[in-house]
Structures are given as C-alpha cells and as structure tokens.
Design a protein around this motif. Structure first.
Motif, short mmCIF file in Angstrom:
data_model
loop_
_atom_site.label_atom_id
_atom_site.label_comp_id
_atom_site.label_asym_id
_atom_site.label_seq_id
_atom_site.Cartn_x
_atom_site.Cartn_y
_atom_site.Cartn_z
N THR A 99 51.92 168.13 52.75
CA THR A 99 52.41 169.43 53.21
C THR A 99 51.48 170.02 54.25
N LYS A 102 50.73 168.13 60.79
CA LYS A 102 51.36 168.26 62.09
C LYS A 102 51.61 166.85 62.65
N THR A 119 56.58 168.11 65.09
CA THR A 119 57.13 168.78 63.92
C THR A 119 56.02 168.92 62.89
N SER A 120 56.36 169.47 61.75
CA SER A 120 55.41 169.60 60.65
C SER A 120 56.13 169.35 59.34
N PRO A 122 57.03 170.83 55.82
CA PRO A 122 57.01 172.10 55.06
C PRO A 122 56.58 171.87 53.62
N ASP A 163 63.57 180.55 55.90
CA ASP A 163 63.55 179.18 55.37
C ASP A 163 64.92 178.53 55.43
N THR A 266 62.61 171.80 58.08
CA THR A 266 62.13 172.52 59.25
C THR A 266 63.34 173.06 60.02
N GLU A 268 64.30 172.72 63.05
CA GLU A 268 64.96 171.74 63.91
C GLU A 268 65.82 170.76 63.11
N TYR A 269 65.41 170.45 61.89
CA TYR A 269 66.23 169.56 61.05
C TYR A 269 67.51 170.29 60.65
N ALA A 307 61.96 165.73 63.04
CA ALA A 307 62.03 166.92 62.17
C ALA A 307 61.49 166.59 60.78
N TRP A 309 60.54 167.39 56.63
CA TRP A 309 61.20 167.89 55.43
C TRP A 309 60.33 167.58 54.22
#
Length: 321
Positions: A99, A102, A119-120, A122, A163, A266, A268-269, A307, A309
C-alpha cells in the motif's frame, strides 16, 4: 484435491484482445502503443503491450498486433525492477508491492512514440463478515420472480477522501467426484457469479426509460463499480447472487461457500471501467445511433491504462443453497 480458479489478472489479456483495436478520432491517425497494467499488492504484476490501429488503416477483420520486443522500464518508488517477456505482448514483474507504493511504467518500441504512466496502490478498506438469506427478484426479461441468494456485508468509507470501489462475490464449490476406477475424490471450483443489482442502490443506475432506449446496467468483468458519493459513514451491501452453479451438472454432492471482495480502486481505474460499461451497456451506441464514450486512458504518448488497486475480503460463509 484439485483446484480451479478464474484469476482476476486474466482481465489484462481480455482487455488486450477486445479493446483499442481501433484508435479513436481524438487519438489521431498514427499508430500508438497500447499499455495495460494493474499493479496491486500481488507479488506478480502483468503488463500488456500492443499497437493501435489508426482509423484510416482499419479494415474489417483486422486484429490487434501484440508487441513482443517492447523495452519496458518498471519502477516502484523510483527503484527499477526486472521486466520479463512471456510472449504474445505480455510481460511481467516479480516482486512484492505494498500500500502506498508509487508505480511508474515507461514503454518504447521501434517506430512508435514512447508511452508512459504513473499510478499508486491504494490502501485496503475493511469489510465485515457476511450474512446471507434467500430472496426473490422480479426478472423483467422473463416476467417472473426468480430465486437469488442475497449476501450482505458492511464497510466504512473514509470520510476525508474521495474514494472509488468495486465489489463482487466469490463462490467456492467443493464437490465429490468419482474417477473411472470408482474412487472418490474432491474438486474445488472458484468463480464469480452474476449479481442482480435491483436491491443495491449503490449499483443501480438504470431506469425504466433507460431500458426502453436500450440501456442496461451490466458490469464489465463482473466488477460492480461505484464511488462514495452516496455513502455516509458505514454502508451495508445487499448483493443478489444469481442462483446458478455451472458445475452442478457433474457434481455428486456440492457444498457452496461465498465471500465478498471489496476492491479499492485508483480514480484512473474507476474511470476506465466506467467508460467501458457506458459503451457496453448502450445498444444505441453499439448500433451507431449515439456517440460512443471514449475509453479512458492515463497513458502519456499512447493508449491504455496503468491503474492501481487493492482488495479486502470477508471470511467464507456456507451458502444457504
């Protein structure tokens, strides 16, 4: 005991085979790299790389072209990781991620513009152990009441942030089988069933007018997406699971178990899945009677999506059926 499962990561291959085979007018008339990558806390991350087909070059029957010699840089918090080529445009990275990591992906190939995205991953959002009960739901197509198992589970949405989520139910069947020698053995099957959304306000977006004009509310890949706009604090899902088991036909005795999976996406997803759903659920768009929503992308210099998740899930409970 044998085990069968339809993994979530097959979504990458499905996307590569059915999306972005024609570039949209907004994307210009030059071929671009199409990159799909969905990092999570899994220890293996897959990357799909293909080449778009410009509108002016498209002909009926043309197929997407996978890129088997792409040069890929994949970094986690600035640290580069090894990328392995498995063929057919699929690459993978091995290494645990957590979690907050980056992720940056850069892809290049001869004669095509370089594509890159970030992306990252979450955090997870805890979900309570589920309960279930039998219910009946009216089916508009068959004009009759149909049996469903309603699975209920609760979660608390973080109030300080915007979220995005997806929810689904995973079913596990354990069935007794007999071999040719009449010896007894057991098999496990995992699958994601269809969810009827009529009793779940977060997931119902279709009205009777929408239905009359050819709109539906199916979810691509079985990922029932939603955002937290309609949530205030704690929320309880009411998910109607279609009462059908594709493995009953050859089972001598089946026990069914279920759990709820909550995916934290995220932005973008979420936007990517939302755009696919908007296209797939519109008959008018499918037949050229309304404008298609462009498939969302966050890839600079190319198409596709990178993206992140993360997923939490409940404990298994035994089905009422």
């Amino acid at each position: 005991m044998k085990t069968y499962i339809f993994p979530f990561l097959l979504l990458i291959a499905l996307l590569a085979s059915c999306k972005d085979d024609i570039s949209l007018p907004e994307a210009g008339n030059e071929a671009k790299l199409v990159v799909y990558c969905f990092p999570s806390t899994s220890d293996t991350t897959y990357i799909s790389v293909s080449r778009s087909l410009p509108v002016k070059q498209y002909k009926e029957g043309m197929k997407i072209k996978n890129i088997d010699d792409a040069r890929i840089t994949y970094t986690v918090n600035g640290q580069q990781r090894k990328v392995t080529n498995s063929g057919n445009g699929i690459y993978y990275v091995v290494g645990k991620q957590k979690t907050g990591d980056k992720i940056a992906v850069t892809v290049s190939a001869d004669s095509l513009p370089t594509a890159s995205a970030e992306t990252s991953i979450p955090d997870t959002v805890a979900i309570s152990d589920p309960k279930s009960r039998q219910t009946k739901v009216y089916n508009d197509d068959y004009e009759t009441m149909m049996d469903y198992e309603q699975v209920m589970a609760s979660f608390k949405d973080p109030s300080a942030t915007k979220d995005y989520y997806a929810v689904r139910v995973l079913l596990k069947n354990i069935s007794a089988q007999y071999s040719e020698e009449d010896s007894l053995y057991y098999e496990q099957y995992f699958y994601y069933p269809e969810i009827n959304t009529k009793n779940e306000p977060l997931l119902v977006s279709k009205t009777n007018i929408d239905d009359a004009f050819g709109f539906s509310d199916n979810y691509y890949g079985g990922l029932c997406i939603f955002d937290d706009a309609g949530i205030s604090g704690e929320y309880t899902f009411h998910l109607n699971v279609y009462d059908n088991n594709p493995f009953w036909s050859h089972s001598y005795g089946t026990k069914r178990y279920e759990r709820v999976e909550l995916l934290h996406l995220t932005p973008e997803y979420y936007k990517f899945l939302f755009s696919i759903n908007a296209e797939e659920n519109s008959d008018l768009a499918q037949y050229g009677l309304s404008q298609l929503m462009p498939t969302a992308t966050n890839v600079n210099g190319g198409l596709g999506v990178v993206a992140g998740w993360n997923m939490s899930h409940t404990a298994w409970i035994k089905s009422n059926r």
